[in-house]
Design a protein around this motif. Structure first.
Motif, mmCIF file in Angstrom:
data_model
loop_
_atom_site.group_PDB
_atom_site.id
_atom_site.type_symbol
_atom_site.label_atom_id
_atom_site.label_comp_id
_atom_site.label_asym_id
_atom_site.label_seq_id
_atom_site.Cartn_x
_atom_site.Cartn_y
_atom_site.Cartn_z
ATOM 1 N N ASN A 32 0.803 -1.226 0.000
ATOM 2 C CA ASN A 32 0.000 0.000 0.000
ATOM 3 C C ASN A 32 0.836 1.275 0.000
ATOM 4 O OD1 ASN A 32 -2.366 -1.540 0.132
ATOM 5 N ND2 ASN A 32 -2.265 -1.643 2.372
ATOM 6 N N GLU A 33 2.167 1.144 0.119
ATOM 7 C CA GLU A 33 3.017 2.338 0.182
ATOM 8 C C GLU A 33 4.102 2.341 -0.895
ATOM 9 O OE1 GLU A 33 4.576 2.841 4.090
ATOM 10 O OE2 GLU A 33 2.629 2.630 5.095
ATOM 11 N N SER A 34 4.651 1.190 -1.237
ATOM 12 C CA SER A 34 5.736 1.122 -2.213
ATOM 13 C C SER A 34 5.159 1.129 -3.628
ATOM 14 C CB SER A 34 6.564 -0.149 -1.988
ATOM 15 O OG SER A 34 7.023 -0.213 -0.651
ATOM 16 N N ASP A 35 5.918 1.710 -4.568
ATOM 17 C CA ASP A 35 5.503 1.714 -5.965
ATOM 18 C C ASP A 35 6.735 1.774 -6.859
ATOM 19 O OD1 ASP A 35 6.400 4.304 -5.693
ATOM 20 O OD2 ASP A 35 4.416 5.220 -5.798
ATOM 21 N N LEU A 36 6.511 1.666 -8.177
ATOM 22 C CA LEU A 36 7.618 1.625 -9.132
ATOM 23 C C LEU A 36 8.372 2.948 -9.171
ATOM 24 C CD1 LEU A 36 5.961 -0.284 -12.130
ATOM 25 C CD2 LEU A 36 7.532 -1.180 -10.407
ATOM 26 N N LEU A 37 7.667 4.053 -9.091
ATOM 27 C CA LEU A 37 8.333 5.353 -9.155
ATOM 28 C C LEU A 37 9.277 5.536 -7.976
ATOM 29 C CD1 LEU A 37 8.367 7.829 -10.969
ATOM 30 C CD2 LEU A 37 6.621 8.854 -9.526
ATOM 31 N N GLY A 38 8.834 5.159 -6.775
ATOM 32 C CA GLY A 38 9.718 5.229 -5.618
ATOM 33 C C GLY A 38 10.894 4.288 -5.742
ATOM 34 N N LEU A 39 10.680 3.087 -6.340
ATOM 35 C CA LEU A 39 11.766 2.125 -6.540
ATOM 36 C C LEU A 39 12.843 2.712 -7.456
ATOM 37 C CD1 LEU A 39 13.098 -0.673 -6.477
ATOM 38 C CD2 LEU A 39 11.496 -1.369 -8.269
ATOM 39 N N ILE A 40 12.436 3.336 -8.544
ATOM 40 C CA ILE A 40 13.412 3.900 -9.482
ATOM 41 C C ILE A 40 14.182 5.048 -8.831
ATOM 42 C CG2 ILE A 40 13.634 5.150 -11.660
ATOM 43 C CD1 ILE A 40 11.324 3.478 -12.710
ATOM 44 N N GLN A 41 13.520 5.860 -8.046
ATOM 45 C CA GLN A 41 14.222 6.946 -7.363
ATOM 46 C C GLN A 41 15.252 6.407 -6.379
ATOM 47 O OE1 GLN A 41 10.926 9.106 -5.742
ATOM 48 N NE2 GLN A 41 10.440 10.155 -7.673
ATOM 49 N N VAL A 42 14.910 5.305 -5.692
ATOM 50 C CA VAL A 42 15.881 4.676 -4.794
ATOM 51 C C VAL A 42 17.047 4.106 -5.595
ATOM 52 C CG1 VAL A 42 16.221 2.782 -3.164
ATOM 53 C CG2 VAL A 42 14.185 4.195 -3.004
ATOM 54 N N LEU A 43 16.770 3.509 -6.759
ATOM 55 C CA LEU A 43 17.842 2.987 -7.618
ATOM 56 C C LEU A 43 18.781 4.109 -8.048
ATOM 57 C CD1 LEU A 43 15.861 0.483 -9.899
ATOM 58 C CD2 LEU A 43 17.591 -0.102 -8.194
ATOM 59 N N ILE A 44 18.221 5.241 -8.423
ATOM 60 C CA ILE A 44 19.054 6.366 -8.883
ATOM 61 C C ILE A 44 19.967 6.844 -7.763
ATOM 62 C CG2 ILE A 44 18.963 8.773 -9.635
ATOM 63 C CD1 ILE A 44 16.443 8.075 -11.211
#
Length: 385
Positions: free
Chosen positions: A119-131
Motif C-alpha cells: 500500500n506504500e511502495s511503488d515503481l516510481l519510488g523504486l526507481i528513485q531509490v535505484l538512482i
C-alpha cells in the motif's frame, strides 16, 4: 510512444491490472528511457510465465556527470502485493560491478525491495531509490582494451585497485532488448516471496576481473590524490546521509508533537467554548431567579397588607345554576364522609347492624339524588359530564 491498448492487453492476466497500468504510465512519463515489454521469465524451478517488464536506462548522476544505467524491472502478476524483480543489464562494453546491492548475475538487492509494502511502495519510488543508490555505488563500469592501462583501473596506495568512474553510456533511445534472465535463487513461483531472506554476502574488493600486478610506474600522484578525494567524498556523503536521517527523524518527532499539540489546543478550545456557554446560561438563570424572587417578595408584601378574607365569601358563583351545582357537590361530599364514618362506627361496635343498614340506605338514596342533580346541572351549564 507507448501502445496503451497493447499494455492493457498484457496486464489482463495480472491480479490488479489498473494499479500496474497506472504505475507503468507514471514511470514512462517521467523516465523516457524505460519502455514496457512482455516476455517469458524463467524461475529457478524451471517454470516460465509471461510477465511485463520495464526495460531501458535510468539517468544516474555520479561525480557531477549523468550516466544512463541499463536496467530491467520485472513486475510480478501479483503486483503490487509482491516486490518486482530488478536486474542490471550491461551492454557488451560494460561489466557488472559486484556490491552489496548487485550480484554477479546483475540481480539487484535493496532494502526498499526487501521491505516492500503493497500500500506504500511503488515503481516510481523504486526507481528513485535505484538512482540514489547507483549514484553512490555505480553497478557497472566500462571495459577497456588494455587491462593494465590507467584508464581501466585506478590504483590506490595500498596496492589494491578500484574500478574507474563510469564512462558515458549510450543514450536511452539506443538501448536494445535483452535476453530472458537466467534462473535465480529464492524466486520460485508460484508461492513467490521475494526478498524475504538476508542479502547474500559479497566480497569487498572482488569486481569480477583478475587483479593486475601493480608496478611502481602505474601509481601516479594524480591517482593517489583522486583516490584520497574519492574516499573523503564517500565518507562525507555517509556522514551527511546519517546527519540527514537523524535530522529527518527529529523533524518527524517535532511534527508529531506539533500535531498532538494542535489536537490538544482544539480540544481545549472546545472545552472553553462549552464552559463559556454554560456560564452565560447560568448567568441568565441567576438573573431570572432574582427577578422571580423580587416578584414573590412584592406579592408577599401586598398580601400581608390586605385584610383577612372569609373563605365562604371568597367562593361565590356568578349564576344561580352554578350555585345550585356547588351546593349539591358540597352536600354529596358530606354524605360520602357520613357513610364512611358510620362504617367505622359499625366496625368499632358503636352502632348496631340494623341501625347502620337503615341509615346507610337513607343516605345512599339522598346521595343518588344529589349526583343526578349535579349531572343535570352540568348538562344545563354546558360543562363536561
Amino acid at each position: 510512444m507507448i501502445d496503451t491498448d497493447r499494455l492493457r492487453n498484457w496486464l489482463k492476466q495480472y491480479h490488479n491490472p489498473d494499479v500496474a497500468y497506472r504505475e507503468i504510465i507514471s514511470v514512462t512519463n517521467q523516465y523516457k528511457g524505460l519502455q514496457p515489454e512482455q516476455s517469458l521469465y524463467n524461475f529457478n524451478d524451471g517454470s516460465m510465465i509471461e510477465l511485463v517488464n520495464l526495460s531501458g536506462t535510468i539517468p544516474v548522476r555520479y561525480k557531477g556527470s549523468v550516466y544512463n544505467i541499463p536496467i530491467c524491472i520485472w513486475l510480478m502478476d501479483t503486483h503490487p502485493q509482491n516486490a518486482p524483480i530488478c536486474y542490471v543489464k550491461p551492454t557488451s562494453d560494460m561489466s557488472i560491478k559486484v556490491s552489496m546491492f548487485v550480484d554477479q548475475s546483475g540481480k539487484i538487492y535493496l532494502p526498499y525491495l526487501h521491505d516492500w509494502l503493497p500500500n506504500e511502495s511503488d515503481l516510481l519510488g523504486l526507481i528513485q531509490v535505484l538512482i540514489v543508490t547507483f549514484g553512490e555505488q555505480p553497478p557497472v563500469f566500462a571495459k577497456a582494451s588494455d587491462p593494465y592501462s590507467s584508464n581501466t583501473f585506478m590504483s590506490q596506495p595500498s596496492g589494491s585497485y578500484m574500478p574507474p568512474y563510469p564512462t558515458g553510456y549510450p543514450p536511452a533511445n539506443n538501448f536494445g532488448g535483452y535476453p530472458p534472465y537466467p534462473p535465480t535463487s529464492n524466486n520460485a513461483y508460484p508461492g513467490y516471496a521475494p526478498y524475504q531472506t538476508p542479502y547474500p554476502p559479497y566480497p569487498g574488493n572482488n569486481f569480477g576481473a583478475p587483479q593486475p600486478p601493480v608496478g611502481t610506474g602505474t601509481i601516479k600522484e594524480e591517482h593517489i590524490r583522486e583516490s584520497l578525494m574519492t574516499a573523503l567524498e564517500e565518507k562525507l556523503l555517509r556522514r551527511m546521509k546519517e546527519q540527514f536521517q537523524q535530522n529527518q527523524a527529529e523533524l518527524d518527532t517535532l511534527k508529531r508533537t506539533q500535531d498532538e499539540l494542535r489536537q490538544g489546543k482544539s480540544k481545549l478550545d472546545g472545552i472553553l467554548s462549552r464552559l463559556e456557554k454554560e456560564k452565560n446560561d447560568l448567568d441568565k438563570n441567576i438573573t431570572m431567579l432574582q427577578d422571580k424572587e423580587q416578584e414573590l417578595e412584592k406579592a408577599i408584601e401586598r398580601i400581608s397588607n390586605q385584610e383577612s378574607i372569609d373563605v365562604d365569601d371568597a367562593v361565590t358563583t356568578t349564576a344561580p345554576l352554578y350555585k345550585q351545582l356547588l351546593n349539591a357537590f358540597a352536600e354529596e361530599a358530606a354524605l360520602e364522609d357520613t357513610i364512611y364514618y358510620m362504617g367505622e362506627a359499625l366496625r368499632c361496635g358503636v352502632i348496631d347492624l340494623d341501625v347502620f343498614l337503615r341509615q346507610v340506605r337513607s343516605l345512599s338514596r339522598k346521595q343518588f339524588m344529589l349526583r343526578a342533580l349535579m349531572q343535570k346541572c352540568r348538562q344545563k351549564a354546558g360543562l363536561n359530564v
